[in-house]
Structure formats: C-alpha cells, structure tokens
Design an enzyme around this catalytic site. Sequence first.
Site, PDB file in Angstrom:
ATOM      1  N   ASP A  13       0.806  -1.233   0.000  1.00 30.00           N
ATOM      2  CA  ASP A  13       0.000   0.000   0.000  1.00 30.00           C
ATOM      3  C   ASP A  13       0.834   1.277   0.000  1.00 30.00           C
ATOM      4  O   ASP A  13       0.427   2.309   0.531  1.00 30.00           O
ATOM      5  CB  ASP A  13      -0.956   0.028   1.219  1.00 30.00           C
ATOM      6  CG  ASP A  13      -1.881  -1.163   1.219  1.00 30.00           C
ATOM      7  OD1 ASP A  13      -2.209  -1.657   0.133  1.00 30.00           O
ATOM      8  OD2 ASP A  13      -2.277  -1.598   2.318  1.00 30.00           O
ATOM      9  N   LYS A  16       1.877   2.177  -5.095  1.00 39.46           N
ATOM     10  CA  LYS A  16       2.406   1.619  -6.356  1.00 39.46           C
ATOM     11  C   LYS A  16       1.468   1.923  -7.515  1.00 39.46           C
ATOM     12  O   LYS A  16       1.899   2.266  -8.613  1.00 39.46           O
ATOM     13  CB  LYS A  16       2.603   0.097  -6.222  1.00 39.46           C
ATOM     14  CG  LYS A  16       3.587  -0.299  -5.138  1.00 39.46           C
ATOM     15  CD  LYS A  16       3.653  -1.807  -4.945  1.00 39.46           C
ATOM     16  CE  LYS A  16       2.402  -2.427  -4.387  1.00 39.46           C
ATOM     17  NZ  LYS A  16       2.065  -2.042  -3.000  1.00 39.46           N
ATOM     18  N   GLY A  40      -4.566  -4.242  -3.755  1.00 41.08           N
ATOM     19  CA  GLY A  40      -5.542  -3.194  -4.085  1.00 41.08           C
ATOM     20  C   GLY A  40      -4.742  -1.966  -4.459  1.00 41.08           C
ATOM     21  O   GLY A  40      -4.090  -1.366  -3.609  1.00 41.08           O
ATOM     22  N   HIS A  41      -4.708  -1.638  -5.740  1.00 43.29           N
ATOM     23  CA  HIS A  41      -3.910  -0.512  -6.230  1.00 43.29           C
ATOM     24  C   HIS A  41      -4.859   0.614  -6.625  1.00 43.29           C
ATOM     25  O   HIS A  41      -5.595   0.501  -7.599  1.00 43.29           O
ATOM     26  CB  HIS A  41      -3.031  -0.952  -7.408  1.00 43.29           C
ATOM     27  CG  HIS A  41      -2.014  -1.976  -7.013  1.00 43.29           C
ATOM     28  ND1 HIS A  41      -1.098  -2.505  -7.876  1.00 43.29           N
ATOM     29  CD2 HIS A  41      -1.752  -2.563  -5.806  1.00 43.29           C
ATOM     30  CE1 HIS A  41      -0.316  -3.367  -7.233  1.00 43.29           C
ATOM     31  NE2 HIS A  41      -0.707  -3.428  -5.971  1.00 43.29           N
ATOM     32  N   GLN A 225       1.963  -6.101  -3.191  1.00 42.12           N
ATOM     33  CA  GLN A 225       2.436  -6.213  -1.805  1.00 42.12           C
ATOM     34  C   GLN A 225       3.716  -5.389  -1.601  1.00 42.12           C
ATOM     35  O   GLN A 225       3.952  -4.460  -2.359  1.00 42.12           O
ATOM     36  CB  GLN A 225       2.657  -7.691  -1.412  1.00 42.12           C
ATOM     37  CG  GLN A 225       1.365  -8.483  -1.247  1.00 42.12           C
ATOM     38  CD  GLN A 225       0.793  -9.027  -2.539  1.00 42.12           C
ATOM     39  OE1 GLN A 225       1.480  -9.676  -3.288  1.00 42.12           O
ATOM     40  NE2 GLN A 225      -0.478  -8.803  -2.791  1.00 42.12           N
TER      41      GLN A 225
HETATM   42  P1  GDP Z   1      -0.717   0.355  -3.530  1.00 37.19           P
HETATM   43  O1  GDP Z   1      -1.323  -0.919  -3.076  1.00 37.19           O
HETATM   44  O2  GDP Z   1       0.757   0.410  -3.291  1.00 37.19           O
HETATM   45  O3  GDP Z   1      -1.065   0.708  -4.950  1.00 37.19           O
HETATM   46  O4  GDP Z   1      -1.339   1.506  -2.609  1.00 37.19           O
HETATM   47  P2  GDP Z   1      -2.901   1.664  -2.201  1.00 37.19           P
HETATM   48  O5  GDP Z   1      -3.644   2.156  -3.368  1.00 37.19           O
HETATM   49  O6  GDP Z   1      -3.390   0.437  -1.538  1.00 37.19           O
HETATM   50  O7  GDP Z   1      -2.791   2.753  -1.072  1.00 37.19           O
HETATM   51  C1  GDP Z   1      -2.242   4.012  -1.312  1.00 37.19           C
HETATM   52  C2  GDP Z   1      -3.321   5.069  -1.016  1.00 37.19           C
HETATM   53  O8  GDP Z   1      -2.720   6.342  -0.940  1.00 37.19           O
HETATM   54  C3  GDP Z   1      -4.357   5.194  -2.114  1.00 37.19           C
HETATM   55  O9  GDP Z   1      -5.569   5.560  -1.542  1.00 37.19           O
HETATM   56  C4  GDP Z   1      -3.809   6.307  -2.992  1.00 37.19           C
HETATM   57  O10 GDP Z   1      -4.841   6.997  -3.702  1.00 37.19           O
HETATM   58  C5  GDP Z   1      -3.217   7.218  -1.949  1.00 37.19           C
HETATM   59  N1  GDP Z   1      -2.051   8.002  -2.385  1.00 37.19           N
HETATM   60  C6  GDP Z   1      -1.027   7.662  -3.196  1.00 37.19           C
HETATM   61  N2  GDP Z   1      -0.088   8.632  -3.235  1.00 37.19           N
HETATM   62  C7  GDP Z   1      -0.531   9.615  -2.417  1.00 37.19           C
HETATM   63  C8  GDP Z   1       0.012  10.874  -2.000  1.00 37.19           C
HETATM   64  O11 GDP Z   1       1.093  11.264  -2.373  1.00 37.19           O
HETATM   65  N3  GDP Z   1      -0.732  11.597  -1.110  1.00 37.19           N
HETATM   66  C9  GDP Z   1      -1.936  11.187  -0.647  1.00 37.19           C
HETATM   67  N4  GDP Z   1      -2.579  11.968   0.210  1.00 37.19           N
HETATM   68  N5  GDP Z   1      -2.476  10.003  -1.017  1.00 37.19           N
HETATM   69  C10 GDP Z   1      -1.775   9.224  -1.878  1.00 37.19           C
HETATM   70  P1  IMO Z   2      -0.878  -4.160  -2.267  1.00 37.63           P
HETATM   71  O1  IMO Z   2      -0.459  -4.725  -3.599  1.00 37.63           O
HETATM   72  C1  IMO Z   2      -0.959  -4.543   2.068  1.00 37.63           C
HETATM   73  C2  IMO Z   2      -1.025  -8.596   3.725  1.00 37.63           C
HETATM   74  C3  IMO Z   2      -2.284  -8.976   4.471  1.00 37.63           C
HETATM   75  C4  IMO Z   2      -1.693  -9.900   5.510  1.00 37.63           C
HETATM   76  C5  IMO Z   2      -0.597 -10.625   4.730  1.00 37.63           C
HETATM   77  C6  IMO Z   2      -1.003 -11.976   4.194  1.00 37.63           C
HETATM   78  O2  IMO Z   2      -2.166  -3.454  -2.289  1.00 37.63           O
HETATM   79  O3  IMO Z   2       0.237  -3.400  -1.641  1.00 37.63           O
HETATM   80  P2  IMO Z   2      -2.530 -12.696   2.144  1.00 37.63           P
HETATM   81  O4  IMO Z   2      -3.988 -12.468   1.885  1.00 37.63           O
HETATM   82  O5  IMO Z   2      -1.643 -12.160   1.084  1.00 37.63           O
HETATM   83  O6  IMO Z   2      -2.217 -14.118   2.464  1.00 37.63           O
HETATM   84  O7  IMO Z   2      -2.229 -11.879   3.500  1.00 37.63           O
HETATM   85  O8  IMO Z   2      -0.257  -9.771   3.662  1.00 37.63           O
HETATM   86  N1  IMO Z   2      -1.225  -8.096   2.343  1.00 37.63           N
HETATM   87  C7  IMO Z   2      -1.161  -6.818   1.985  1.00 37.63           C
HETATM   88  N2  IMO Z   2      -1.004  -5.699   2.736  1.00 37.63           N
HETATM   89  N3  IMO Z   2      -1.040  -4.450   0.730  1.00 37.63           N
HETATM   90  C8  IMO Z   2      -1.182  -5.543  -0.042  1.00 37.63           C
HETATM   91  O9  IMO Z   2      -1.153  -5.494  -1.391  1.00 37.63           O
HETATM   92  C9  IMO Z   2      -1.287  -6.801   0.585  1.00 37.63           C
HETATM   93  N4  IMO Z   2      -1.448  -8.063   0.143  1.00 37.63           N
HETATM   94  C10 IMO Z   2      -1.394  -8.842   1.227  1.00 37.63           C
HETATM   95  O10 IMO Z   2      -2.912  -7.855   5.038  1.00 37.63           O
HETATM   96  O11 IMO Z   2      -1.083  -9.149   6.533  1.00 37.63           O
HETATM   97 MG    MG Z   3      -2.847  -1.587  -1.822  1.00 35.30          MG
END
Ligand code: GDP
Ligand code: IMO
Ligand code: MG
Length: 412
Positions: A13, A16, A40-41, A225
Amino acid sequence: MSVTVIIGAQYGDEGKGKIVDMLSADADYVVRYNGGNNAGHTIVNEYGTLALHLIPSGIFYPQCKCIIGNGVVVDPESLLSEIEALRKLGIDVERRLKISTLAHLVMPWHIMRDQAQEKNRGAEKIGTTLRGIGPTITDKVSRSGLRVGDLLNKEYFTKRFRAAYEENTALLKALSSQNKVSWPEDLLAKYLRYAELLKPYIVNTQELLTDAINNDERIILEGAQGALLDIDFGTYPYVTSSATGSAAACQGSGIPPTKINKVIGVAKAYTTRVGEGPFPTEMNKETAKSIRETGKEYGATTGRPRRCGWLNIASLIEVIRINGISEIALTKLDVLSRHDPLPIGVSGDSPSESVSYINLPGWQKELKGITNFADLPPEAQNYVQFIEKQTGIKITYVSTGPGRDETIKIPY
Ligand code: GDP
Ligand code: IMO
Ligand code: MG
C-alpha cells in the site's frame, strides 16, 4: 529498450498504483507478476477513483497493453467484475488485456481453506485478506493447482477439477472448515462459463514479452504487496505467500534478469501495515489515528484500518540492498504536514531490536498538489534529502497527493 520494475519497499500500500498509472503514460506494456486480488492498487485520474486488484495499473492509457503474468494467481470472478467495471467506464479492456496460460486459478476451496486456517490460528492469526491466495500458491507448489490455460481444454480441466475437488474436500474436513463445496457439478459448470468469457484474453504472455523486448518496447513490471511481506525476506510468518521483491518480477513474467534496467522502490514518507506482525516504528494510538484520517489509511481490498508508523530507514536500507533498488518514489509526503517533530527510525530493522529515532523538524504548510521541489517548505525538502543521504539512493518522484499529476519529478 527499457524494463522498469516497480516494487513496494515497505508492507504494501505504498502507492504503487498511483506511480504505475503515472508512468504508464510512457509505457507500451504494464505487467503484474505476483500476488492476486489480495492487492488493491488505487488510481485517481480523469476516470475517478478506482482500486484495481488484478488488472495492471496501465489500463487507463490506450497505447498501453496490460498483462497478467504467470506469477499472478487469478480469481476469475474477481477479474471478470473488474473487467466489467472498467468497461462501464468506456475503457477498451478486451483488446489490451492478456492473461498468461500459466497463471494459477484461485478456486472457492482456496478461499474456504484460507478462512479455516485463519480461524484455527486463533490469536496467532496472520490477518490475511481471506482471498485464498496462500492456499492457491500452496497447491501450485504441491502441483495440484489448476491453471488459467487449463480452462482452454474442457476435458483436461474437468479431470484436474475433479481431482482437486476430492483433495480439497478432505483438506477442508481436516481443517474443520465450516464451509465445503456442496455442488461440484455446479461449480464446474460455473468455471466452464468463466472459461468462455476469459478465452479471448488467455495467451502465452512470455512470448509476447520476448517480442516486446526485441522490438525495444517500454515495459513496466508492476509488483504487488511490499518487500517486508516477502515469503523469504519479510517478517515471516506474518507475510504473504509469494516473493514480492524485484527478483519475483523475472520469475513471474518470464523476462530475464539481464533485461531489467531499473528498479523503483515505492515508499511512503511514513509506514503502514495491514494485518498482524511486527512493526518496529508503529506510532502511538493517537498519532496513528491522526495520520490514518489524513492519509485515508484504510485497506483498498478489505477496508481494514491500516496500522500507522514512522518511516524506518534501517529497514529501507535493507530492502534497497536485497532488491537492488535504483530509485525511490516517495509518496504521501503531504500527509505528514503539521506533525512536528517527525521521528525517523534509524536502527532496528528486525523485530527483536529496539528502534532509535532521529527527530526531523516538521512543516506547517499543506503540500497537496505541489509539483516543484523548490516549492516545498525547507523542512520538507530536508526530510526528502535526509532519506536520500541515509540510503544513498536518489528520490526521483515525490508524491504530494493521490492524483496522477500531484507529483514532483526530480530528474536523475
Ligand atoms: P498500492 O497498493 O501500493 O497501490 O497503494 P494503495 O492504493 O493500496 O494505497 C495508497 C493510497 O494512498 C491510495 O488511496 C492512494 O490513492 C493514496 N495516495 C497515493 N499517493 C498519495 C500521495 O502522495 N498523497 C496522498 N494523500 N495520497 C496518496
Ligand atoms: P498491495 O499490492 C498490504 C497482507 C495482508 C496480511 C498478509 C497476508 O495493495 O500493496 P494474504 O492475503 O496475502 O495471504 O495476506 O499480507 N497483504 C497486503 N497488505 N497491501 C497488499 O497489497 C497486501 N497483500 C497482502 O494484510 O497481513
Ligand atoms: Mg494496496
């Protein structure tokens, strides 16, 4: 030719999705190579806000072809609903998405096993996303899994399905699962319907990517991840079930290591973690609450509140070393505004060590949307430069908001 690997440098999270969406403007291919719909991206662009789970984050650019590589585990139901959501937005998915024949299928019994195992772990639970990812990969390794390509051969798929059903019925019983697959014939029919729907997408993606490399096309390998959730180098057993580092990009796509040009590590300006496990720089409850609200730190897949902590330089240095990170994209710097001082963990990358901190001065100005480094307050510039100095790695992107354009680009 350019092949860029994007990995999460923390616990997932890191942002990416935002970075890959932004870089896709100049890409011919974006390839997911690991994980499944545990990811979840989140993308914020002219189409609105969307969380992608399986489809690569390049899907919003018409010139960009998207590949779900062999290293991904695919839940067809989740994939089809994602395709449908994108179609509704007017995005041409069918012409641009391809799925590897070698990717493994997440079956309903995998989700049931994930649930039963987590329940049986009691207080020792991992906090998985309950998407069946671990059991799917377990079956891949034990050679009883079903692959996306199997869907193309009804007879073969049916044979493998029946064997897997028998095995999983016994496994679910042994796990005292509250769920079991009651009507295998219905389930088989359902998967054969998925086969029809997914057929146009299923190809030998290694071949496609070899051609792309030979034609000097620009390829982004999008990791899921984060490095600290890696099955080997992460905080075992509180990890995901696959490799999440840069090396996985080769194994999960069929692109050889000699073709990789750079590895961008995406790191938040602080740290978050969903699920259980060690977190040396975790903040106190009150500060975490404030960061969680400002940063909207709730899981994009499960909606769980994310645990929040300070940046951990010691751990980042280790992640850079193992993954050969050549540049850092630093995200969510805007979220740290008005916190003063800003502690950064400088030692203690393992759970057994206690962390020591250096306090950097905070800033009072909102950073959201700033696109020039010089427009950052001096303390924010100092924060970025401190990370560069400590890690020895250049920060080439500083993200100041979720939107595609809310980014400071710093030439290498
Ligand atoms: P990922 O799994 O690495 O793609 O990240 P996620 O989407 O799960 O979580 C990142 C969250 O931060 C999302 O809600 C993005 O919209 C948000 N986000 C990304 N970059 C920024 C930033 O620079 N500032 C803020 N405030 N939010 C951001
Ligand atoms: P993105 O791509 C954050 C975490 C779960 C749990 C552990 C194992 O959005 O960054 P799993 O279901 O993979 O067996 O769970 O890994 N986890 C993540 N945490 N971002 C993710 O993906 C994750 N994918 C798995 O919360 O701790
Ligand atoms: Mg994510």
